[in-house]
Design a protein around this motif. Sequence first.
Motif, PDB file in Angstrom:
ATOM      1  N   LEU A 163       0.770  -1.279  -0.088  1.00  0.00           N
ATOM      2  CA  LEU A 163      -0.103   0.011   0.147  1.00  0.00           C
ATOM      3  C   LEU A 163       0.804   1.304   0.084  1.00  0.00           C
ATOM      4  CD1 LEU A 163      -2.723  -0.705   2.635  1.00  0.00           C
ATOM      5  CD2 LEU A 163      -2.835  -0.801   0.024  1.00  0.00           C
ATOM      6  N   LYS A 164       2.120   1.050   0.026  1.00  0.00           N
ATOM      7  CA  LYS A 164       2.832   2.591   0.029  1.00  0.00           C
ATOM      8  C   LYS A 164       2.622   2.951  -1.193  1.00  0.00           C
ATOM      9  CE  LYS A 164       7.191   2.125  -1.093  1.00  0.00           C
ATOM     10  NZ  LYS A 164       8.757   1.741  -1.060  1.00  0.00           N
ATOM     11  N   GLY A 165       2.553   4.463  -1.040  1.00  0.00           N
ATOM     12  CA  GLY A 165       2.404   5.346  -2.085  1.00  0.00           C
ATOM     13  C   GLY A 165       1.068   5.187  -2.831  1.00  0.00           C
ATOM     14  N   THR A 166       0.181   4.325  -2.330  1.00  0.00           N
ATOM     15  CA  THR A 166      -0.914   4.493  -2.789  1.00  0.00           C
ATOM     16  C   THR A 166      -2.031   5.665  -2.321  1.00  0.00           C
ATOM     17  OG1 THR A 166      -2.212   3.322  -1.114  1.00  0.00           O
ATOM     18  CG2 THR A 166      -1.428   1.946  -2.999  1.00  0.00           C
ATOM     19  N   SER A 167      -2.748   6.092  -3.530  1.00  0.00           N
ATOM     20  CA  SER A 167      -3.857   7.313  -3.045  1.00  0.00           C
ATOM     21  C   SER A 167      -4.931   6.843  -2.385  1.00  0.00           C
ATOM     22  CB  SER A 167      -4.137   8.119  -4.412  1.00  0.00           C
ATOM     23  OG  SER A 167      -4.682   7.289  -5.079  1.00  0.00           O
ATOM     24  N   GLU A 168      -5.660   7.898  -1.886  1.00  0.00           N
ATOM     25  CA  GLU A 168      -6.866   7.889  -1.184  1.00  0.00           C
ATOM     26  C   GLU A 168      -8.083   7.192  -1.980  1.00  0.00           C
ATOM     27  OE1 GLU A 168      -8.273  10.686   1.708  1.00  0.00           O
ATOM     28  OE2 GLU A 168      -6.128  11.117   2.340  1.00  0.00           O
ATOM     29  N   SER A 169      -7.846   7.572  -3.372  1.00  0.00           N
ATOM     30  CA  SER A 169      -8.945   7.119  -4.251  1.00  0.00           C
ATOM     31  C   SER A 169      -8.719   5.976  -4.786  1.00  0.00           C
ATOM     32  CB  SER A 169      -8.686   8.161  -5.584  1.00  0.00           C
ATOM     33  OG  SER A 169      -7.404   7.884  -6.038  1.00  0.00           O
ATOM     34  N   THR A 170      -7.422   5.143  -4.255  1.00  0.00           N
ATOM     35  CA  THR A 170      -7.374   3.644  -4.777  1.00  0.00           C
ATOM     36  C   THR A 170      -8.361   2.493  -4.270  1.00  0.00           C
ATOM     37  OG1 THR A 170      -5.173   3.944  -4.664  1.00  0.00           O
ATOM     38  CG2 THR A 170      -6.126   1.527  -4.547  1.00  0.00           C
ATOM     39  N   SER A 171      -9.202   2.141  -5.298  1.00  0.00           N
ATOM     40  CA  SER A 171     -10.298   1.349  -4.980  1.00  0.00           C
ATOM     41  C   SER A 171     -10.470  -0.206  -4.752  1.00  0.00           C
ATOM     42  CB  SER A 171     -11.427   1.670  -6.103  1.00  0.00           C
ATOM     43  OG  SER A 171     -11.023   1.376  -7.229  1.00  0.00           O
ATOM     44  N   ASP A 172      -9.001  -0.577  -5.020  1.00  0.00           N
ATOM     45  CA  ASP A 172      -9.000  -2.041  -5.191  1.00  0.00           C
ATOM     46  C   ASP A 172      -7.862  -2.326  -3.940  1.00  0.00           C
ATOM     47  OD1 ASP A 172      -9.046  -4.637  -6.056  1.00  0.00           O
ATOM     48  OD2 ASP A 172      -7.556  -4.186  -7.719  1.00  0.00           O
ATOM     49  N   VAL A 173      -8.174  -1.780  -2.871  1.00  0.00           N
ATOM     50  CA  VAL A 173      -7.119  -2.043  -1.871  1.00  0.00           C
ATOM     51  C   VAL A 173      -7.256  -3.686  -1.125  1.00  0.00           C
ATOM     52  CG1 VAL A 173      -6.713  -1.412   0.638  1.00  0.00           C
ATOM     53  CG2 VAL A 173      -7.219   0.282  -0.841  1.00  0.00           C
ATOM     54  N   SER A 174      -8.394  -4.060  -1.257  1.00  0.00           N
ATOM     55  CA  SER A 174      -8.777  -5.444  -0.756  1.00  0.00           C
ATOM     56  C   SER A 174      -8.018  -6.399  -1.730  1.00  0.00           C
ATOM     57  CB  SER A 174     -10.435  -5.829  -1.023  1.00  0.00           C
ATOM     58  OG  SER A 174     -11.099  -5.140  -0.180  1.00  0.00           O
TER      59      SER A 174
END
Length: 202
Positions: free
Chosen positions: A180-191
């Motif tokens: 998750l490093k560097g991911t943005s808050e809009s990332t929808s595929d965290v799961s």
Amino acid sequence: MPTTTTTKDSIGQELLNVPFGEMVRNLGLAIADAQYALDSSSLKIAQLMAGYRIDENGAAVRDAGGFVKLGNTEYPLLLLGFSPSFYQFVETIIEVKMEISMHESDEQTTTTRDRKVDRDKGILTSLVKGHKSHVTTVTAKHSQKYSYSAEGSSLIRTKLVPIPPPAALQQIAAEIAKSLKGTSESTSDVSTQVNQAVGNVG
């Protein structure tokens, strides 16, 4: 003395009535509930530090509170060396104190009074001239004094100590934090990223 025997029996019964088993059971259940709450809180903190949380639908979503931005990149707290705290209850002690005191005393008092009767002034004057007699009156009193007091107190003491996080949890959480490093808050595929990170560890 019947009173004394009955009282001693009642004192013994009071000692037997101390709900020691119930106290132990309730303390054990209370510690188990507290331990569960502590572990649940620590797991949530571990998720936060890894950079995600579980929403109401059961899906993993990015948690901005678990990131620190350095330069243009946001790093999960776990990658910066932070670690969730876990605690455990140890050395639980139950101490019950009872103090019972009993005092009994007997007091017997005898009072003697002498009374002089001058028969010269009585109806026997004509029969016994100048004769005097003594009358002794004896009064006996008996009293029994009894006092009883009982005091009780209980003490429950337990010790809470920090313990290291489970090694497997640290490894999985660190792997998730890397993904998750560097991911943005809009990332929808965290799961999906979380699942892949867990699969990498397994």
